[in-house]
Design a protein around this motif. Structure first.
Motif, PDB file in Angstrom:
ATOM      1  N   LEU A 198     -30.819  16.720  -1.686  1.00 45.86           N
ATOM      2  CA  LEU A 198     -29.434  16.763  -2.136  1.00 45.86           C
ATOM      3  C   LEU A 198     -28.770  15.404  -1.974  1.00 45.86           C
ATOM      4  O   LEU A 198     -29.179  14.593  -1.142  1.00 45.86           O
ATOM      5  N   ARG A 199     -27.731  15.175  -2.749  1.00 43.54           N
ATOM      6  CA  ARG A 199     -26.837  14.040  -2.540  1.00 43.54           C
ATOM      7  C   ARG A 199     -25.892  14.402  -1.402  1.00 43.54           C
ATOM      8  O   ARG A 199     -25.679  15.594  -1.095  1.00 43.54           O
ATOM      9  N   THR A 200     -25.280  13.403  -0.776  1.00 47.60           N
ATOM     10  CA  THR A 200     -24.424  13.689   0.370  1.00 47.60           C
ATOM     11  C   THR A 200     -23.158  12.841   0.372  1.00 47.60           C
ATOM     12  O   THR A 200     -23.189  11.658   0.022  1.00 47.60           O
ATOM     13  N   ALA A 201     -22.060  13.467   0.783  1.00 45.14           N
ATOM     14  CA  ALA A 201     -20.778  12.779   0.940  1.00 45.14           C
ATOM     15  C   ALA A 201     -20.193  13.125   2.307  1.00 45.14           C
ATOM     16  O   ALA A 201     -20.037  14.309   2.635  1.00 45.14           O
ATOM     17  N   TYR A 202     -19.901  12.111   3.082  1.00 44.86           N
ATOM     18  CA  TYR A 202     -19.310  12.297   4.402  1.00 44.86           C
ATOM     19  C   TYR A 202     -17.796  12.277   4.290  1.00 44.86           C
ATOM     20  O   TYR A 202     -17.219  11.452   3.576  1.00 44.86           O
ATOM     21  N   VAL A 203     -17.144  13.196   4.994  1.00 47.70           N
ATOM     22  CA  VAL A 203     -15.686  13.248   5.042  1.00 47.70           C
ATOM     23  C   VAL A 203     -15.245  12.961   6.481  1.00 47.70           C
ATOM     24  O   VAL A 203     -15.713  13.608   7.421  1.00 47.70           O
ATOM     25  N   VAL A 204     -14.368  12.008   6.629  1.00 44.21           N
ATOM     26  CA  VAL A 204     -13.893  11.595   7.950  1.00 44.21           C
ATOM     27  C   VAL A 204     -12.912  12.634   8.492  1.00 44.21           C
ATOM     28  O   VAL A 204     -11.867  12.891   7.887  1.00 44.21           O
ATOM     29  N   ARG A 205     -13.243  13.236   9.600  1.00 47.64           N
ATOM     30  CA  ARG A 205     -12.337  14.168  10.294  1.00 47.64           C
ATOM     31  C   ARG A 205     -12.323  13.803  11.776  1.00 47.64           C
ATOM     32  O   ARG A 205     -12.883  14.514  12.618  1.00 47.64           O
ATOM     33  N   PRO A 206     -11.676  12.701  12.134  1.00 46.76           N
ATOM     34  CA  PRO A 206     -11.750  12.228  13.524  1.00 46.76           C
ATOM     35  C   PRO A 206     -11.146  13.192  14.537  1.00 46.76           C
ATOM     36  O   PRO A 206     -11.514  13.168  15.704  1.00 46.76           O
ATOM     37  N   LEU A 207     -10.248  14.066  14.097  1.00 50.20           N
ATOM     38  CA  LEU A 207      -9.580  14.971  15.034  1.00 50.20           C
ATOM     39  C   LEU A 207     -10.126  16.389  14.948  1.00 50.20           C
ATOM     40  O   LEU A 207      -9.443  17.346  15.334  1.00 50.20           O
ATOM     41  N   GLU A 208     -11.358  16.541  14.471  1.00 52.26           N
ATOM     42  CA  GLU A 208     -11.938  17.879  14.369  1.00 52.26           C
ATOM     43  C   GLU A 208     -11.874  18.632  15.696  1.00 52.26           C
ATOM     44  O   GLU A 208     -11.612  19.834  15.725  1.00 52.26           O
ATOM     45  N   PHE A 209     -12.115  17.928  16.807  1.00 47.31           N
ATOM     46  CA  PHE A 209     -12.124  18.571  18.128  1.00 47.31           C
ATOM     47  C   PHE A 209     -10.794  18.401  18.856  1.00 47.31           C
ATOM     48  O   PHE A 209     -10.718  18.606  20.063  1.00 47.31           O
ATOM     49  N   GLY A 210      -9.755  18.048  18.107  1.00 50.91           N
ATOM     50  CA  GLY A 210      -8.425  17.900  18.672  1.00 50.91           C
ATOM     51  C   GLY A 210      -8.089  16.461  18.995  1.00 50.91           C
ATOM     52  O   GLY A 210      -8.980  15.618  19.169  1.00 50.91           O
ATOM     53  N   PRO A 211      -6.796  16.151  19.083  1.00 48.47           N
ATOM     54  CA  PRO A 211      -6.372  14.763  19.319  1.00 48.47           C
ATOM     55  C   PRO A 211      -6.837  14.185  20.648  1.00 48.47           C
ATOM     56  O   PRO A 211      -6.936  12.964  20.782  1.00 48.47           O
ATOM     57  N   ALA A 212      -7.145  15.040  21.601  1.00 50.03           N
ATOM     58  CA  ALA A 212      -7.619  14.541  22.902  1.00 50.03           C
ATOM     59  C   ALA A 212      -9.107  14.214  22.894  1.00 50.03           C
ATOM     60  O   ALA A 212      -9.623  13.661  23.869  1.00 50.03           O
ATOM     61  N   HIS A 213      -9.795  14.556  21.807  1.00 49.44           N
ATOM     62  CA  HIS A 213     -11.247  14.377  21.751  1.00 49.44           C
ATOM     63  C   HIS A 213     -11.659  13.774  20.408  1.00 49.44           C
ATOM     64  O   HIS A 213     -12.426  14.382  19.654  1.00 49.44           O
ATOM     65  N   PRO A 214     -11.180  12.557  20.078  1.00 52.55           N
ATOM     66  CA  PRO A 214     -11.548  11.952  18.798  1.00 52.55           C
ATOM     67  C   PRO A 214     -13.047  11.695  18.724  1.00 52.55           C
ATOM     68  O   PRO A 214     -13.676  11.379  19.740  1.00 52.55           O
ATOM     69  N   LYS A 215     -13.599  11.871  17.533  1.00 49.09           N
ATOM     70  CA  LYS A 215     -15.037  11.674  17.391  1.00 49.09           C
ATOM     71  C   LYS A 215     -15.328  10.421  16.575  1.00 49.09           C
ATOM     72  O   LYS A 215     -14.490   9.930  15.817  1.00 49.09           O
ATOM     73  N   ASP A 216     -16.535   9.915  16.735  1.00 45.53           N
ATOM     74  CA  ASP A 216     -16.982   8.740  15.992  1.00 45.53           C
ATOM     75  C   ASP A 216     -17.172   9.122  14.530  1.00 45.53           C
ATOM     76  O   ASP A 216     -17.921  10.056  14.224  1.00 45.53           O
ATOM     77  N   VAL A 217     -16.494   8.433  13.637  1.00 44.17           N
ATOM     78  CA  VAL A 217     -16.602   8.738  12.214  1.00 44.17           C
ATOM     79  C   VAL A 217     -17.108   7.529  11.430  1.00 44.17           C
ATOM     80  O   VAL A 217     -16.835   7.393  10.238  1.00 44.17           O
ATOM     81  N   ALA A 218     -17.850   6.665  12.097  1.00 45.69           N
ATOM     82  CA  ALA A 218     -18.380   5.482  11.426  1.00 45.69           C
ATOM     83  C   ALA A 218     -19.373   5.887  10.337  1.00 45.69           C
ATOM     84  O   ALA A 218     -20.074   6.890  10.463  1.00 45.69           O
ATOM     85  N   PRO A 219     -19.424   5.109   9.248  1.00 49.13           N
ATOM     86  CA  PRO A 219     -20.403   5.396   8.190  1.00 49.13           C
ATOM     87  C   PRO A 219     -21.827   5.346   8.726  1.00 49.13           C
ATOM     88  O   PRO A 219     -22.130   4.595   9.651  1.00 49.13           O
ATOM     89  N   GLN A 220     -22.673   6.169   8.137  1.00 46.67           N
ATOM     90  CA  GLN A 220     -24.094   6.134   8.466  1.00 46.67           C
ATOM     91  C   GLN A 220     -24.904   5.927   7.196  1.00 46.67           C
ATOM     92  O   GLN A 220     -24.550   6.441   6.128  1.00 46.67           O
ATOM     93  N   ALA A 221     -25.973   5.181   7.343  1.00 42.66           N
ATOM     94  CA  ALA A 221     -26.835   4.902   6.201  1.00 42.66           C
ATOM     95  C   ALA A 221     -27.411   6.198   5.654  1.00 42.66           C
ATOM     96  O   ALA A 221     -27.696   7.137   6.391  1.00 42.66           O
TER      97      ALA A 221
END
Length: 239
Positions: A198-221
């Motif tokens: 499949l083709r893939t598209a990443y969507v940045v959701r840095p606050l998925e786990f809440g504002p106290a737990h931001p996640k790494d949303v850096a692009p990946q190859a």
């Protein structure tokens, strides 16, 4: 990965969406519901504890320890297990059932409905979620999510990242896998889809786990597209 990459995906016909975290804000929705129902409870900790049981529960199904079990039922098993941690062990059956249905009432991210409406002008849109059909349909009805088709692990009787789920989308729409693009906020999901062609598209959701737990949303190859949100994805795909 940027806007210049849009021309590399001209053959895609179907956009298949991960739901929890990608299209809807599960953490914020649970926190808000807990605040209304049980304000004495730490909603952030409760949401994280409930979600933490998700993958282990699916592993029990995938390993054969449990027979095929809907996510609604797995969520309920996890809920029953964590209630004592938060002083809610006295909740009766009706309260537990209603609280478990919060997963049917998750709020969309602010960009989600408008982004999907734009994408729908050009592509077939479907869900590809481990959530069960009843959950996904009620969620879509409440939130106004404009799917052309609701697909679920329940259809394929396999949970992501089983290849049967990703290849099942291509089979349903009678297209080669590379004409399907998985849209997700989780790199492991995207990597499994990519392994199936499949083709893939990443969507940045840095606050998925809440504002106290931001996640790494850096692009990946490997991903074809990297989008800030679904409106940006619509821009990238010229919708």
């Amino acid at each position: 990965m940027n806007d210049a990459q849009a021309p590399i995906v001209p053959a895609v016909e179907v956009l298949a969406f991960d739901i929890f975290g990608t299209v809807v804000d599960w953490h914020g929705s649970i926190v808000r519901e807990l605040g209304r129902r049980y304000p004495q409870v730490d909603g952030d900790a409760f949401a994280l504890a409930w979600r933490a049981g998700y993958k282990p529960a699916m592993v029990r199904v995938m390993s054969g320890e449990l027979g095929w079990t809907l996510i609604d039922d797995l969520h309920r098993m996890i809920l029953d297990a964590i209630l004592p941690q938060f002083g809610l062990e006295r909740l009766g059956e009706e309260e537990r059932r209603e609280l478990n249905r919060v997963w049917h009432r998750l709020d969309p991210w602010p960009d989600a409905v408008a982004g999907l409406q734009r994408l729908k002008r050009k592509y077939l849109l479907c869900t590809l979620s481990n959530g069960n059909l009843g959950l996904l349909t009620r969620m879509a009805k409440r939130a106004g999510l404009p799917w052309d088709c609701v697909l679920s692990a329940e259809v394929f009787r396999a949970y992501k990242p089983d290849p049967a789920t990703y290849l099942g989308v291509a089979r349903v729409f009678d297209v080669p896998p590379d004409r399907v693009m998985l849209v997700a906020a989780h790199h492991d999901d995207l990597a499994a889809a990519r392994a199936c062609g499949l083709r893939t598209a990443y969507v940045v959701r840095p606050l998925e786990f809440g504002p106290a737990h931001p996640k790494d949303v850096a692009p990946q190859a490997g991903n074809d597209l990297h989008s800030r949100d679904l409106l940006h994805l619509a821009d990238l795909l010229d919708c």
